[in-house]
Design an enzyme around this catalytic site. Structure first.
Site, PDB file in Angstrom:
ATOM      1  N   HIS A  21       0.864  -1.201   0.000  1.00 17.56           N
ATOM      2  CA  HIS A  21       0.000   0.000   0.000  1.00 17.56           C
ATOM      3  C   HIS A  21       0.890   1.238   0.000  1.00 17.56           C
ATOM      4  CE1 HIS A  21      -3.671   2.206   1.857  1.00 17.56           C
ATOM      5  NE2 HIS A  21      -2.755   3.129   1.579  1.00 17.56           N
ATOM      6  N   HIS A  23       1.365   5.478  -1.630  1.00 15.13           N
ATOM      7  CA  HIS A  23       0.938   6.640  -2.423  1.00 15.13           C
ATOM      8  C   HIS A  23       2.167   7.205  -3.117  1.00 15.13           C
ATOM      9  CE1 HIS A  23      -3.015   6.827  -0.384  1.00 15.13           C
ATOM     10  NE2 HIS A  23      -2.325   6.307   0.624  1.00 15.13           N
ATOM     11  N   LYS A 107      -9.937   0.019  -4.805  1.00 18.13           N
ATOM     12  CA  LYS A 107      -9.826   0.675  -3.501  1.00 18.13           C
ATOM     13  C   LYS A 107     -11.128   1.360  -3.116  1.00 18.13           C
ATOM     14  CE  LYS A 107      -8.016   2.423   0.206  1.00 18.13           C
ATOM     15  NZ  LYS A 107      -6.749   2.903   0.682  1.00 18.13           N
ATOM     16  N   HIS A 144     -10.380   1.331   3.033  1.00 22.47           N
ATOM     17  CA  HIS A 144     -10.037   2.321   4.060  1.00 22.47           C
ATOM     18  C   HIS A 144     -11.130   2.206   5.115  1.00 22.47           C
ATOM     19  CE1 HIS A 144      -8.217   6.120   5.614  1.00 22.47           C
ATOM     20  NE2 HIS A 144      -9.371   6.080   6.270  1.00 22.47           N
ATOM     21  N   HIS A 182      -4.116  -0.612   6.426  1.00 23.20           N
ATOM     22  CA  HIS A 182      -3.466   0.128   7.522  1.00 23.20           C
ATOM     23  C   HIS A 182      -4.244   0.037   8.820  1.00 23.20           C
ATOM     24  CE1 HIS A 182      -6.327   2.970   5.866  1.00 23.20           C
ATOM     25  NE2 HIS A 182      -5.536   3.313   4.863  1.00 23.20           N
ATOM     26  N   LEU A 230      -4.235   9.191   8.661  1.00 28.05           N
ATOM     27  CA  LEU A 230      -5.539   8.564   8.879  1.00 28.05           C
ATOM     28  C   LEU A 230      -5.505   7.141   8.365  1.00 28.05           C
ATOM     29  CD1 LEU A 230      -7.898  11.527   7.899  1.00 28.05           C
ATOM     30  CD2 LEU A 230      -7.598  10.529  10.182  1.00 28.05           C
ATOM     31  N   ASP A 258       1.729   2.557   3.542  1.00 23.80           N
ATOM     32  CA  ASP A 258       0.871   3.751   3.464  1.00 23.80           C
ATOM     33  C   ASP A 258       1.725   5.016   3.471  1.00 23.80           C
ATOM     34  OD1 ASP A 258      -1.433   5.185   3.124  1.00 23.80           O
ATOM     35  OD2 ASP A 258      -2.014   5.152   5.225  1.00 23.80           O
ATOM     36  N   ALA A 274      -3.390  14.787   6.117  1.00 22.98           N
ATOM     37  CA  ALA A 274      -3.048  13.515   6.758  1.00 22.98           C
ATOM     38  C   ALA A 274      -2.077  12.747   5.873  1.00 22.98           C
ATOM     39  CB  ALA A 274      -4.308  12.698   6.975  1.00 22.98           C
TER      40      ALA A 274
END
Ligand code: DOR
Ligand code: ZN
Length: 372
Positions: A21, A23, A107, A144, A182, A230, A258, A274
């Site tokens: 995971h 970004h 997702k 999420h 997460h 988050l 994450d 976040a």
């Protein structure tokens, strides 16, 4: 290396890991952060919460090309793409995604739950046909797991989500592959550990920051926005529960950083974003967390074996070595092209492990000895 030895070793060589995971963003930020992820991980599940989000297979293909183009020369890295689920994702898009061979999951962001989630799902009832298609073809749903009801305390939103959303969803679609992303609470760790599910049908990713820090980190000596993510860091007993889950040897728990870069000024302001940036030093952070409980011998399975098994991917063939040795994290990583910088999680703190990057062909013999 036998487990009893590797549990207290000063160096550890493991199969190249996967990040379950991450970004990576786009444009100049992508160019700045991608080398960090590609240095540590052979593959990564790429989050689709760009602006606008990656909602179609065509967009995922184009984003994948941008990632591949931004890779440093000689990097060996495979981006595993995902689509962003909306109220209007048609079931045909799911089949199209699967047929592409490059989309590995869908997702689910509850609308409003986190950064760039505005286009997310407002009501699960709008996605029933889409979930059916995912269940049928075995494309995993990455969740999420936080409710968005503002009347629910921020620290309880994961727990409430499990009871009110996740469990009913899994009951309605018993064959749907699900990753609770997460996880941050004891309740989540216990749910994933105990829930009935077919092999490789239920998983959870755990970040390094949730293994290393509790919520005090956000407020120690003043408000520290770089520790704000988050789902938010929780109390110490929850951190302990996550460490137990990650080091338990249960294949449902695997690595997902994450890592979520934001320009420094987007974090350090009245309404800071976040996201914790850990791609620079993720594996070292995980090593620190596993070492702290004498579980280094479990790191390879968590980082390099269980995630691949969940996604039905072959295990990576290269290796990386971690060595014990203290170094200090930089205060910031300059991104001159965007006239900004990114602050790594734990900036200025020392860290006790260092990744020596090399991608040798791992001895098949060693893999055989360990896992067969
Ligand atoms: O802290 C977070 N940052 N949590 C998320 O779910 C999204 C992420 C981001 O994209 O910045
Ligand atoms: Zn994320």
């Amino acid at each position: 290396m036998r487990s009893s030895e590797s549990a207290r070793a000063d160096s550890l060589t493991i199969t190249r890991p996967d990040d379950g995971h991450v970004h990576l963003r786009d444009g100049t930020l992508l160019a700045a952060v991608l080398p960090h992820t590609a240095r540590q991980f052979a593959r990564a599940i790429i989050m689709p919460n760009l602006q606008p989000p990656v909602t179609t297979t065509e967009q995922a293909l184009a984003y994948r090309q941008r990632i591949l183009r931004a890779l440093p020369e000689a990097a060996e890295f495979e981006p595993l793409m995902t689509l962003y689920l909306t109220d209007h994702t048609p079931p045909e898009e799911i089949r199209h995604a699967r047929a592409s061979g490059i989309v590995h999951a869908i997702k689910l962001y509850p609308a409003g739950a986190t950064t760039h989630s505005d286009a997310g799902v407002t009501e699960l009832s709008k996605c029933m046909k889409t979930f059916e298609a995912m269940q049928e073809i075995g494309l995993p749903l990455l969740v999420h797991g936080e409710v968005t009801d503002p009347s629910i305390d921020l620290f309880d939103r994961e727990k409430v989500f499990i009871d009110q959303v996740l469990h009913p969803l899994r009951r309605a679609f018993p064959g749907l592959k699900v990753v609770l992303e997460h996880i941050t609470t004891q309740e989540a760790a216990e749910y994933v550990r105990d829930a009935e599910a077919a092999p490789n049908a239920l998983g959870a990713t755990i970040t390094a920051h949730h293994l290393l820090y509790n919520r005090n980190a956000i407020f120690q000596g003043g408000i520290r926005p770089h520790y704000y993510c988050l789902p938010i860091l929780k109390r110490e007993p929850h951190r302990h529960a996550l460490v137990r889950a990650a080091t338990s040897g249960n294949p449902r728990f695997f690595l997902g950083t994450d890592s979520a870069p934001h320009p420094r000024e987007a974090k350090e302001r009245a309404r800071g974003c976040a996201g914790c940036y850990t791609a620079l030093h993720a594996l070292e952070l995980y090593a620190q967390a596993f070492d702290a409980v004498g579980a280094l011998d479990r790191l390879e399975r968590f980082a390099s074996v269980y995630g691949a098994a969940f996604y039905g991917l072959p295990r990576n063939t290269g290796a990386v070595t971690l060595r014990r040795g203290t170094w200090t994290l930089p205060d910031q990583i300059p991104v001159p092209a965007a006239q900004t910088s990114i602050c790594p999680l734990g900036a200025g703190e020392t860290i006790a492990w260092r990744l020596e990057h090399f991608s040798v062909r791992l001895h098949k013999e060693r893999v055989r000895r360990q896992y067969e």
